[in-house]
Design a protein around this motif. Structure first.
Motif, mmCIF file in Angstrom:
data_model
loop_
_atom_site.group_PDB
_atom_site.id
_atom_site.type_symbol
_atom_site.label_atom_id
_atom_site.label_comp_id
_atom_site.label_asym_id
_atom_site.label_seq_id
_atom_site.Cartn_x
_atom_site.Cartn_y
_atom_site.Cartn_z
ATOM 1 N N PHE A 147 0.819 -1.211 0.000
ATOM 2 C CA PHE A 147 0.000 0.000 0.000
ATOM 3 C C PHE A 147 0.858 1.269 0.000
ATOM 4 C CE2 PHE A 147 -3.582 -2.563 1.896
ATOM 5 C CZ PHE A 147 -4.499 -2.283 0.894
ATOM 6 N N VAL A 148 2.015 1.199 0.644
ATOM 7 C CA VAL A 148 2.849 2.392 0.838
ATOM 8 C C VAL A 148 4.293 2.083 0.461
ATOM 9 C CG1 VAL A 148 3.664 4.103 2.499
ATOM 10 C CG2 VAL A 148 1.370 3.131 2.742
ATOM 11 N N GLY A 149 4.861 2.901 -0.413
ATOM 12 C CA GLY A 149 6.267 2.724 -0.753
ATOM 13 C C GLY A 149 6.552 1.379 -1.382
ATOM 14 N N ASP A 150 7.759 0.866 -1.108
ATOM 15 C CA ASP A 150 8.155 -0.404 -1.712
ATOM 16 C C ASP A 150 8.504 -1.475 -0.688
ATOM 17 O OD1 ASP A 150 10.484 0.669 -0.740
ATOM 18 O OD2 ASP A 150 11.441 0.941 -2.687
ATOM 19 N N GLU A 151 8.079 -1.262 0.562
ATOM 20 C CA GLU A 151 8.321 -2.244 1.609
ATOM 21 C C GLU A 151 7.052 -2.423 2.445
ATOM 22 O OE1 GLU A 151 11.563 -0.801 3.940
ATOM 23 O OE2 GLU A 151 13.071 -1.193 2.391
ATOM 24 N N ILE A 152 6.986 -3.534 3.134
ATOM 25 C CA ILE A 152 5.836 -3.788 3.994
ATOM 26 C C ILE A 152 5.768 -2.750 5.104
ATOM 27 C CG2 ILE A 152 7.122 -5.382 5.485
ATOM 28 C CD1 ILE A 152 4.552 -7.016 5.776
ATOM 29 N N THR A 153 4.558 -2.291 5.394
ATOM 30 C CA THR A 153 4.338 -1.336 6.477
ATOM 31 C C THR A 153 3.163 -1.797 7.327
ATOM 32 O OG1 THR A 153 2.753 0.061 5.287
ATOM 33 C CG2 THR A 153 5.116 0.588 5.016
ATOM 34 N N VAL A 154 2.894 -1.020 8.362
ATOM 35 C CA VAL A 154 1.758 -1.308 9.233
ATOM 36 C C VAL A 154 0.445 -1.254 8.460
ATOM 37 C CG1 VAL A 154 1.475 1.095 9.960
ATOM 38 C CG2 VAL A 154 0.728 -0.745 11.481
ATOM 39 N N ALA A 155 0.409 -0.493 7.362
ATOM 40 C CA ALA A 155 -0.807 -0.424 6.546
ATOM 41 C C ALA A 155 -1.158 -1.799 5.980
ATOM 42 C CB ALA A 155 -0.619 0.585 5.414
ATOM 43 N N ASP A 156 -0.169 -2.496 5.444
ATOM 44 C CA ASP A 156 -0.395 -3.827 4.879
ATOM 45 C C ASP A 156 -0.773 -4.831 5.966
ATOM 46 O OD1 ASP A 156 0.682 -3.005 2.191
ATOM 47 O OD2 ASP A 156 2.504 -2.775 3.387
ATOM 48 N N MET A 157 -0.046 -4.766 7.083
ATOM 49 C CA MET A 157 -0.338 -5.685 8.178
ATOM 50 C C MET A 157 -1.724 -5.441 8.753
ATOM 51 S SD MET A 157 3.270 -6.089 10.240
ATOM 52 C CE MET A 157 4.325 -4.765 9.668
ATOM 53 N N GLY A 158 -2.091 -4.169 8.915
ATOM 54 C CA GLY A 158 -3.402 -3.849 9.455
ATOM 55 C C GLY A 158 -4.529 -4.350 8.582
ATOM 56 N N PHE A 159 -4.386 -4.173 7.268
ATOM 57 C CA PHE A 159 -5.421 -4.647 6.340
ATOM 58 C C PHE A 159 -5.532 -6.170 6.377
ATOM 59 C CE2 PHE A 159 -6.501 -6.457 2.223
ATOM 60 C CZ PHE A 159 -7.753 -5.888 2.001
ATOM 61 N N CYS A 160 -4.406 -6.851 6.299
ATOM 62 C CA CYS A 160 -4.435 -8.315 6.261
ATOM 63 C C CYS A 160 -4.904 -8.911 7.577
ATOM 64 C CB CYS A 160 -3.054 -8.848 5.895
ATOM 65 S SG CYS A 160 -2.543 -8.418 4.214
#
Length: 206
Positions: A147-160
Motif C-alpha cells: 500500500f505504501v512505498g516499496d516495503e511492507i508497512t503497518v498499513a499492509d499488516m493492518g489490512f491483512c
C-alpha cells in the motif's frame, strides 16, 4: 534491552496487529492473555480501563489499539520512510478501522440487528470497501507491491490482519480482488517472520 508487555484477553481481536508487528520486527515481548474473570484485577492498572495495553520498561503504559500499532510501527520501521508515507499509512489504518467497525456490527448485538447488519455488509458494504482498497493498492507500483512505498508497512499488516476475520465468508469472492489477494500472500506467506507467527499463534474463538 527494552522490555515490552502486551496485555489483552485470550484472543486475536484488537491486540493481533501489535502481535504481527512484534513478529515482523523479530522483537521479543510478553504476551499476557488474561481470562475474562481476571479483568477486574487488571482494569485499574490501565490508563482508561481498556485493553489492549502496551507496557514498555515497566513504566510507560499505552492503550488504544491504533495508538499501540503506530507506536510500534514507528519504533520498528514499519511506518514509512517520510512524512508522506507515514500519512498514507495512517490513512489506510483509519480506513481499515472504519471497515472493522462495520464488520463488528454483524458480530455483536441482538439477533435482529446482527441480521440487518450482515445483509448490508454482504450486500455492498464489504465489497465497496475492498474495491477502494484494491484501487489504492493498484495505484502504487501497479499493485504488485504494498500500500505504501516499496516495503511492507503497518498499513499492509493492518489490512491483512483485519481481513483474516472475515476472509472465509462464503459470500466473499476474492477473485474480484486479485491485487489484494496477492498482497495477503506477500504479507502472510512471503514474509517469513509473520508466517512463522501465524503458524504457531494460539487458535482462539475471536
Amino acid at each position: 534491552m527494552t522490555k515490552y508487555q502486551l496485555l489483552y484477553f485470550d484472543g486475536r481481536g484488537l491486540a493481533e496487529l501489535a502481535r504481527w508487528l512484534f513478529a515482523a520486527a523479530g522483537q521479543q515481548y510478553e504476551d499476557v492473555r488474561m481470562k475474562r474473570d481476571d479483568w477486574p484485577k487488571y482494569k485499574p492498572t490501565t490508563p482508561f480501563g481498556q485493553v489492549p495495553m502496551l507496557t514498555v520498561d515497566d513504566d510507560f503504559k499505552l492503550s488504544q489499539s491504533l495508538a499501540i500499532a503506530r507506536f510500534l510501527a514507528k519504533r520498528f520501521g514499519f511506518m514509512g520512510k517520510d512524512e508522506f508515507e507515514e500519512a498514507r499509512c495512517n490513512m489506510v489504518l483509519e480506513c481499515t478501522e472504519d471497515m472493522r467497525k462495520l464488520y463488528l456490527k454483524t458480530v455483536f448485538g441482538d439477533d435482529a440487528s446482527k441480521t440487518a447488519a450482515m445483509e448490508k455488509w454482504e450486500g455492498s458494504e464489504r465489497d465497496e470497501f475492498l474495491e477502494k482498497f484494491e484501487r489504492l493498492l493498484s495505484a502504487n507500483k501497479n499493485g504488485d507491491g504494498f500500500f505504501v512505498g516499496d516495503e511492507i508497512t503497518v498499513a499492509d499488516m493492518g489490512f491483512c490482519c483485519l481481513t483474516d476475520s472475515f476472509a472465509s465468508q462464503s459470500s466473499l469472492d476474492w477473485g474480484k480482488f486479485p491485487k489484494l489477494t496477492a498482497l495477503r500472500d506477500r504479507v502472510k506467506k512471503d514474509n517469513t517472520k509473520i508466517a512463522e507467527w501465524l503458524a504457531k499463534c494460539p487458535i482462539t474463538q475471536f
